[in-house]
Design a protein around this motif. Sequence first.
Motif, short mmCIF file in Angstrom:
data_model
loop_
_atom_site.label_atom_id
_atom_site.label_comp_id
_atom_site.label_asym_id
_atom_site.label_seq_id
_atom_site.Cartn_x
_atom_site.Cartn_y
_atom_site.Cartn_z
N HIS A 13 -2.21 0.06 3.63
CA HIS A 13 -2.95 0.16 5.33
C HIS A 13 -2.21 -1.04 5.74
O HIS A 13 -2.35 -2.11 4.81
CB HIS A 13 -4.16 -0.58 4.80
N LYS A 14 -2.02 -1.78 7.63
CA LYS A 14 -1.81 -2.49 7.71
C LYS A 14 -2.70 -3.72 8.20
O LYS A 14 -4.05 -3.37 8.68
CB LYS A 14 -0.48 -2.93 8.88
N TYR A 15 -3.13 -4.92 7.89
CA TYR A 15 -3.89 -5.65 8.09
C TYR A 15 -3.30 -7.64 9.52
O TYR A 15 -2.30 -7.63 8.26
CB TYR A 15 -5.37 -6.35 7.17
N GLY A 39 -5.14 -12.57 -2.37
CA GLY A 39 -6.15 -11.47 -2.54
C GLY A 39 -6.13 -9.87 -2.56
O GLY A 39 -6.38 -8.80 -1.94
N GLY A 40 -5.18 -10.07 -3.41
CA GLY A 40 -4.52 -8.33 -4.56
C GLY A 40 -3.30 -7.72 -2.65
O GLY A 40 -3.41 -6.85 -3.38
N ALA A 41 -3.08 -8.36 -2.23
CA ALA A 41 -2.25 -8.16 -0.74
C ALA A 41 -0.70 -8.45 -0.96
O ALA A 41 -0.97 -10.03 -0.75
CB ALA A 41 -2.22 -7.42 0.43
N ILE A 42 0.47 -7.98 -0.73
CA ILE A 42 1.82 -8.74 -0.59
C ILE A 42 1.57 -8.99 1.05
O ILE A 42 1.68 -8.35 2.07
CB ILE A 42 2.27 -7.82 -0.60
#
Length: 95
Positions: A4-6, A25-28
């Motif tokens: 997913h994209k944030y 926070g767990g995202a790259i």
Amino acid sequence: MGAHKYIITVESDIPPQILLGQNLGGAIVTKLEQEKLELVSAADLAVKYNLSVDTIRRKLSAINQGTEGKALYNPIQADALLKDRTKRVGRKRAN
């Protein structure tokens, strides 16, 4: 399922210390971009700072990015120059 994209929006005077490929926070982090700044007119600044358009143009003549007829200013630079107004304390000088 797929990734997913944030989108995270950050406002700051200096660029944040975020790097591509960094784990937040767990995202790259895969993309960094700076939003293009919209220029503001002398009339908009006159309403915001309760000054006349002529005063705005005179005080900000050094950072004018428009033509002489249509004065446009960077809102961040204009804010820095117009906020530092010195206010007189006490009564006016008697001549």
